[in-house]
Design a protein around this motif. Structure first.
Motif, PDB file in Angstrom:
ATOM      1  N   ARG A 152      -8.676 -50.686   9.531  1.00  0.00           N
ATOM      2  CA  ARG A 152      -7.578 -51.354   8.649  1.00  0.00           C
ATOM      3  C   ARG A 152      -6.460 -50.540   8.269  1.00  0.00           C
ATOM      4  N   HIS A 153      -6.675 -49.232   7.918  1.00  0.00           N
ATOM      5  CA  HIS A 153      -5.392 -48.751   7.080  1.00  0.00           C
ATOM      6  C   HIS A 153      -4.864 -47.621   7.819  1.00  0.00           C
ATOM      7  N   ASN A 154      -3.667 -47.285   7.733  1.00  0.00           N
ATOM      8  CA  ASN A 154      -2.590 -46.288   8.354  1.00  0.00           C
ATOM      9  C   ASN A 154      -2.618 -46.634   9.869  1.00  0.00           C
ATOM     10  N   VAL A 155      -2.866 -47.942  10.196  1.00  0.00           N
ATOM     11  CA  VAL A 155      -2.812 -48.205  11.602  1.00  0.00           C
ATOM     12  C   VAL A 155      -1.610 -49.001  11.984  1.00  0.00           C
ATOM     13  N   ALA A 156      -1.066 -48.433  12.978  1.00  0.00           N
ATOM     14  CA  ALA A 156       0.322 -49.273  13.428  1.00  0.00           C
ATOM     15  C   ALA A 156       0.009 -49.686  14.902  1.00  0.00           C
ATOM     16  N   VAL A 157       0.388 -50.846  15.149  1.00  0.00           N
ATOM     17  CA  VAL A 157       0.220 -51.381  16.728  1.00  0.00           C
ATOM     18  C   VAL A 157       1.664 -51.365  17.200  1.00  0.00           C
ATOM     19  N   VAL A 158       1.912 -50.712  18.501  1.00  0.00           N
ATOM     20  CA  VAL A 158       3.315 -50.744  19.079  1.00  0.00           C
ATOM     21  C   VAL A 158       3.211 -51.153  20.608  1.00  0.00           C
ATOM     22  N   ARG A 159       3.954 -52.355  20.654  1.00  0.00           N
ATOM     23  CA  ARG A 159       3.873 -53.013  21.989  1.00  0.00           C
ATOM     24  C   ARG A 159       5.052 -52.512  22.790  1.00  0.00           C
ATOM     25  N   ASN A 160       4.798 -51.813  24.168  1.00  0.00           N
ATOM     26  CA  ASN A 160       5.975 -51.577  24.897  1.00  0.00           C
ATOM     27  C   ASN A 160       6.256 -52.666  25.702  1.00  0.00           C
ATOM     28  N   LEU A 163       7.622 -53.641  18.616  1.00  0.00           N
ATOM     29  CA  LEU A 163       8.013 -54.318  19.879  1.00  0.00           C
ATOM     30  C   LEU A 163       9.080 -53.435  20.346  1.00  0.00           C
ATOM     31  N   LEU A 164       9.064 -52.467  21.256  1.00  0.00           N
ATOM     32  CA  LEU A 164       9.984 -51.624  21.663  1.00  0.00           C
ATOM     33  C   LEU A 164      10.463 -52.107  22.988  1.00  0.00           C
ATOM     34  N   THR A 165      12.066 -52.379  22.744  1.00  0.00           N
ATOM     35  CA  THR A 165      12.532 -52.908  24.026  1.00  0.00           C
ATOM     36  C   THR A 165      14.198 -52.118  23.834  1.00  0.00           C
ATOM     37  N   THR A 166      14.746 -52.471  24.715  1.00  0.00           N
ATOM     38  CA  THR A 166      16.199 -52.211  24.672  1.00  0.00           C
ATOM     39  C   THR A 166      17.056 -53.521  24.005  1.00  0.00           C
ATOM     40  N   CYS A 185       0.915 -53.522  24.724  1.00  0.00           N
ATOM     41  CA  CYS A 185       1.821 -54.187  25.928  1.00  0.00           C
ATOM     42  C   CYS A 185       2.406 -55.463  25.188  1.00  0.00           C
ATOM     43  N   VAL A 186       3.607 -55.798  25.604  1.00  0.00           N
ATOM     44  CA  VAL A 186       4.436 -56.763  25.408  1.00  0.00           C
ATOM     45  C   VAL A 186       3.569 -57.938  25.673  1.00  0.00           C
ATOM     46  N   THR A 187       2.966 -58.087  26.689  1.00  0.00           N
ATOM     47  CA  THR A 187       2.190 -59.268  27.111  1.00  0.00           C
ATOM     48  C   THR A 187       0.826 -59.735  26.314  1.00  0.00           C
TER      49      THR A 187
END
Length: 412
Positions: free
Chosen positions: A191-199, A304-307, A156-158
């Protein structure tokens, strides 16, 4: 407020059912990868599972659920998911739920025990010597029960405003700190092949105040004059599916943060500012401190996923008024009143309420005035805007002074 409002989960399931005939069935997919999604019986997990179902890159979609009788779980099964029940207190059920998967969308448990429950999943992955834990995707037998080659963590973005080094007791309601702790747990443990995505703040959060909009013709929010760039969870879910497909197929992915348009300190998705939003009660003073945190580094640097458009409460109300051809007002409310409105809304958990409140407090402080290009890069198209979101869900929001129609199974 009307007592007949459908909860957000029922609304999400309704939107999916309405457009089910328009979706590409999983049987038509051409990929050879298998994806698992945890917490698929929650709204973030449900959207992630449906995005994978409609992608041609996944041969099969495993929906890991705590309650197979939940409306969202039943909808996913109807649409072709392999629905598997698990118990996050039982490692054997976690292992069974993930068996066969080559990619994992890790949606954390949406409750105040989020960190402990996520640790159970990480422990299982590590104990099974999953490739994601070592970065080694070669010499893995086809029969390997945990052949996960890539993992996307949904955050999450927070989380970017939580100070994990703060010398104070953790607030059990501090959802921002929970997400940040989970990010650290996953990226350090796997540690590897991991991506963090913050909505970013989801457009679907407006479902929480839909009954108020219908009965009173106003949008209540605790954001003051602050602005944020809301994201449609459908877009965010498709972006995660595309990112994970690239990871498991060893394809290049766009770097997070490149080309982002930041309008607040640390708001580019790669670095964060501010101290922790320590629960709704303490978030106001925390958001005001503005001490910069160190940027994330390594393969798990967050997306970070935003418009691309910042909107205020007044601007959202103006879009709603234009879309519904009727006057919709923005009602600025304090945190106490916002909590009261959310607590009488159907289907909201205490976690949902705290998350909403903290996002509002950070928006009010100017912290979430962030725009990122990550979503558009991953989707390779322009993201959905609020006007289109309102049009797709007109029956949910348009003032009727009557019962609220369901929105979220119908949102798809």
């Amino acid at each position: 407020m009307s007592s007949s409002i459908q909860n957000p989960a029922q609304a999400a399931a309704g939107a999916a059912q309405q457009q089910q005939q328009q979706q590409q069935p999983i049987a038509g997919n051409t990929g050879n990868q298998i994806v698992a999604i945890t917490e698929a019986d929650t709204i973030p997990g449900f959207y992630a599972a449906r995005a994978c179902l409609t992608s041609r890159g996944w041969n099969s979609v495993i929906a890991c659920v705590s309650d197979p009788n939940h409306d969202l779980a039943k909808q996913l099964k109807k649409e072709g998911c392999d629905v598997r029940e698990y118990d996050l207190d039982n490692p054997h059920t976690i292992k069974h739920a993930l068996t066969g998967a080559t990619g994992l969308v890790l949606v954390p448990r949406r409750d105040f025990d989020m960190v402990d429950k996520t640790k159970r999943i990480v422990d299982v992955l590590r104990q099974q010597a999953a490739p994601v834990a070592t970065g080694n995707t070669t010499n893995v037998p086809a029969s390997h029960p945990m052949g996960i080659r890539g993992l996307v963590l949904v955050s999450c973005v927070t989380a970017g405003f939580a100070d994990l080094k703060a010398d104070r007791p953790a607030d059990h309601k501090d959802t921002a700190r929970m997400f940040a702790t989970v990010e650290k747990l996953v990226t350090e443990g796997l540690r590897h092949n991991v991506a963090v995505v913050r909505n970013g703040v989801p457009m679907q959060a407006l479902f929480y105040v839909a009954d108020y909009m219908q009965s009173k013709g106003a949008i209540p929010m605790n954001i003051g004059n602050g602005e944020f760039a809301p994201v449609n969870l459908k877009d965010a879910a498709h972006a995660k599916s595309e990112l994970l497909l690239a990871l498991v197929n060893n394809r290049p992915v766009p770097p997070p943060g490149a080309g982002n348009r930041a309008t607040s300190a640390g708001g580019d998705g790669s670095s964060s500012s501010g101290s922790s939003a320590s629960g709704a009660a303490a978030a106001s003073s925390a958001a005001a401190s503005g001490a910069a945190a160190a940027p994330a580094t390594g393969p798990a640097k967050p997306y970070l996923l935003t418009t691309p458009t910042l909107l205020s409460g007044e601007a959202i109300a103006k879009v709603a008024s234009h879309t519904f051809n009727t006057e919709i007002a923005y009602k600025n409310v304090d945190d106490h009143e916002m909590r009261r409105i959310l607590e009488v809304s159907s289907g909201l958990s205490r976690f949902d309420t705290e998350e909403f409140l903290i996002a509002g407090i950070l928006t009010r402080a100017g912290k979430l005035a962030i725009r990122s290009a990550d979503l558009e890069k991953l989707l390779r198209r322009a993201p959905t805007n609020v006007e289109k979101f309102f049009k797709e869900n007109e029956n949910m929001f348009k003032p009727r002074f009557a019962r609220v129609l369901g929105a979220a199974i119908r949102d798809y």
